[in-house]
Scaffold this motif. Sequence first.
Motif, PDB file in Angstrom:
ATOM      1  N   LEU A 170       0.831  -1.206   0.000  1.00  0.00           N
ATOM      2  CA  LEU A 170       0.000   0.000   0.000  1.00  0.00           C
ATOM      3  C   LEU A 170       0.869   1.261   0.000  1.00  0.00           C
ATOM      4  CD1 LEU A 170      -2.783  -1.136   2.505  1.00  0.00           C
ATOM      5  CD2 LEU A 170      -3.105  -0.614   0.074  1.00  0.00           C
ATOM      6  N   ARG A 171       1.932   1.230   0.774  1.00  0.00           N
ATOM      7  CA  ARG A 171       2.840   2.388   0.801  1.00  0.00           C
ATOM      8  C   ARG A 171       3.514   2.587  -0.548  1.00  0.00           C
ATOM      9  NH1 ARG A 171       5.995   2.509   6.647  1.00  0.00           N
ATOM     10  NH2 ARG A 171       4.313   3.548   7.785  1.00  0.00           N
ATOM     11  N   GLU A 172       3.960   1.498  -1.151  1.00  0.00           N
ATOM     12  CA  GLU A 172       4.597   1.595  -2.465  1.00  0.00           C
ATOM     13  C   GLU A 172       3.636   2.170  -3.503  1.00  0.00           C
ATOM     14  OE1 GLU A 172       5.799  -2.371  -3.202  1.00  0.00           O
ATOM     15  OE2 GLU A 172       7.502  -2.323  -1.808  1.00  0.00           O
ATOM     16  N   ALA A 173       2.338   1.889  -3.321  1.00  0.00           N
ATOM     17  CA  ALA A 173       1.317   2.375  -4.257  1.00  0.00           C
ATOM     18  C   ALA A 173       0.850   3.788  -3.915  1.00  0.00           C
ATOM     19  CB  ALA A 173       0.123   1.420  -4.249  1.00  0.00           C
ATOM     20  N   GLY A 174       1.434   4.376  -2.881  1.00  0.00           N
ATOM     21  CA  GLY A 174       1.068   5.732  -2.502  1.00  0.00           C
ATOM     22  C   GLY A 174      -0.231   5.843  -1.738  1.00  0.00           C
ATOM     23  N   ARG A 175      -0.691   4.721  -1.165  1.00  0.00           N
ATOM     24  CA  ARG A 175      -1.938   4.731  -0.384  1.00  0.00           C
ATOM     25  C   ARG A 175      -1.609   4.971   1.088  1.00  0.00           C
ATOM     26  NH1 ARG A 175      -6.039   2.400  -3.526  1.00  0.00           N
ATOM     27  NH2 ARG A 175      -5.296   2.497  -5.693  1.00  0.00           N
ATOM     28  N   ARG A 176      -2.236   5.992   1.650  1.00  0.00           N
ATOM     29  CA  ARG A 176      -2.012   6.318   3.055  1.00  0.00           C
ATOM     30  C   ARG A 176      -2.900   5.455   3.947  1.00  0.00           C
ATOM     31  NH1 ARG A 176      -3.799  12.297   2.954  1.00  0.00           N
ATOM     32  NH2 ARG A 176      -5.353  11.238   1.647  1.00  0.00           N
ATOM     33  N   ILE A 177      -2.326   5.017   5.068  1.00  0.00           N
ATOM     34  CA  ILE A 177      -3.061   4.219   6.057  1.00  0.00           C
ATOM     35  C   ILE A 177      -3.223   5.076   7.313  1.00  0.00           C
ATOM     36  CG2 ILE A 177      -3.028   2.107   7.452  1.00  0.00           C
ATOM     37  CD1 ILE A 177      -1.142   0.883   5.366  1.00  0.00           C
ATOM     38  N   PRO A 178      -4.435   5.327   7.791  1.00  0.00           N
ATOM     39  CA  PRO A 178      -5.712   4.781   7.327  1.00  0.00           C
ATOM     40  C   PRO A 178      -6.478   5.720   6.402  1.00  0.00           C
ATOM     41  CG  PRO A 178      -6.042   5.804   9.433  1.00  0.00           C
ATOM     42  CD  PRO A 178      -4.598   6.037   9.074  1.00  0.00           C
ATOM     43  N   ASP A 179      -5.909   6.868   6.024  1.00  0.00           N
ATOM     44  CA  ASP A 179      -6.667   7.882   5.282  1.00  0.00           C
ATOM     45  C   ASP A 179      -7.289   7.329   4.001  1.00  0.00           C
ATOM     46  OD1 ASP A 179      -4.171   8.969   6.709  1.00  0.00           O
ATOM     47  OD2 ASP A 179      -5.448  10.752   6.606  1.00  0.00           O
ATOM     48  N   ASP A 180      -6.462   6.633   3.211  1.00  0.00           N
ATOM     49  CA  ASP A 180      -6.958   6.072   1.956  1.00  0.00           C
ATOM     50  C   ASP A 180      -7.463   4.641   2.130  1.00  0.00           C
ATOM     51  OD1 ASP A 180      -6.155   8.434   0.624  1.00  0.00           O
ATOM     52  OD2 ASP A 180      -4.099   7.647   0.475  1.00  0.00           O
ATOM     53  N   VAL A 181      -6.720   3.857   2.867  1.00  0.00           N
ATOM     54  CA  VAL A 181      -7.070   2.444   3.078  1.00  0.00           C
ATOM     55  C   VAL A 181      -6.864   2.093   4.550  1.00  0.00           C
ATOM     56  CG1 VAL A 181      -6.588   0.045   2.461  1.00  0.00           C
ATOM     57  CG2 VAL A 181      -6.358   1.846   0.725  1.00  0.00           C
ATOM     58  N   ALA A 182      -7.932   1.667   5.208  1.00  0.00           N
ATOM     59  CA  ALA A 182      -7.822   1.173   6.581  1.00  0.00           C
ATOM     60  C   ALA A 182      -7.315  -0.274   6.545  1.00  0.00           C
ATOM     61  CB  ALA A 182      -9.170   1.240   7.280  1.00  0.00           C
ATOM     62  N   LEU A 183      -6.596  -0.668   7.599  1.00  0.00           N
ATOM     63  CA  LEU A 183      -5.978  -1.997   7.612  1.00  0.00           C
ATOM     64  C   LEU A 183      -6.146  -2.638   8.978  1.00  0.00           C
ATOM     65  CD1 LEU A 183      -4.168  -4.084   6.102  1.00  0.00           C
ATOM     66  CD2 LEU A 183      -2.180  -2.820   6.980  1.00  0.00           C
ATOM     67  N   ILE A 184      -6.578  -3.897   8.977  1.00  0.00           N
ATOM     68  CA  ILE A 184      -6.740  -4.665  10.223  1.00  0.00           C
ATOM     69  C   ILE A 184      -6.065  -6.024  10.048  1.00  0.00           C
ATOM     70  CG2 ILE A 184      -8.382  -5.836  11.753  1.00  0.00           C
ATOM     71  CD1 ILE A 184     -10.334  -3.632  11.373  1.00  0.00           C
ATOM     72  N   GLY A 185      -5.413  -6.501  11.104  1.00  0.00           N
ATOM     73  CA  GLY A 185      -4.803  -7.832  11.108  1.00  0.00           C
ATOM     74  C   GLY A 185      -5.528  -8.773  12.050  1.00  0.00           C
TER      75      GLY A 185
END
Length: 343
Positions: A270-285
């Motif tokens: 996601l970082r390589e694709a320029g997607r900000r976490i969590p602003d653009d994409v939220a992430l849960i493990g």
Amino acid sequence: MAAARVRSGGRPTLEEVAARAGVGRGTASRVINGSPRVSAQTREAVQAAVAELGYVPNRAARALAGNRTDAIALVVPEPETRFFAEPYFSDIVRGVGAALADTEMQLLLTLVGNDRERRRLAQYLTAHRVDGVLLVSVHADDPLPDLLEQLGMPSVISGRRSAAEPLASVDSDNFGGARAAVGHLVSRGRRSVATITGRLEVYGAQRRLDGYRTAVAAAGLAPDERLIAPADFTEEGGARAMRELLARRPDLDAVFAGSDVMAAGARQVLREAGRRIPDDVALIGFDDSVIARHMDPALTSVRQPIEEMGRTMARVLLDEIAGRSEERPRIVLPTELVVRDSS
């Protein structure tokens, strides 16, 4: 008696004794282990079946031979690379060790990463070199649990192979944990929620996917198979799955990964694709391992009580070895969503 042995294909089993006596397996086990909680009539029927079939309980045979090992095996059917990379396994070992600390039992850790190691382990277990076995991370097609059944070896499995698992089992609420994770993402306004699954031949991974699907449906979101990518519980697998998801659905705004390790791989992509976490994409493990707490941003994760699972497995196995357990318990421990900055 000889005919009965031929029909059973060799050494008579506890199940054959129970069937001959017309009782359940647990009742037959109680009689053989000297429990007073059976009727005289039932005791006589089981004892007659034992005599007729020539059944000798494994524990009794070893005790008569003075051959109790005072050792149990913790068997992990995974290669060393995954065992040492995944915090889940070290937490299980820690819990098992804590439960055995005040006993005379020694713990033997065995990794089974290929067919040769599997055959060697089968020979070791057939020779009854241990008094019981703890099984962790078993795949649906793994023959090892069936071998343990045939040997009459006391066994406890972590992560059932299916809903019909015959062995005693200790697991976490994989379904409920996944459902809570996706429900949390939806409550934060996410509408294109993807998931990265573990290997789906692992029952726990299936249940996490079931929880994801249920939560998506409950939120009124349209199901989309393009938002589901299988992986293998590794960081590399998580990264590979994340690339697939971005290619299929570049508009996705949330990802639920079936483990913290896979979430770490997804985060990098996601970082390589320029997607900000969590602003653009939220992430849960899933696991709430040390990885979750040290990620940047800190990872929201489903906490499963892994050390407690290890302790519970060991206690259940000790009861089975000692003949204290009447039935084979199926224990499911609760999970908890730990919310951090990534969602």
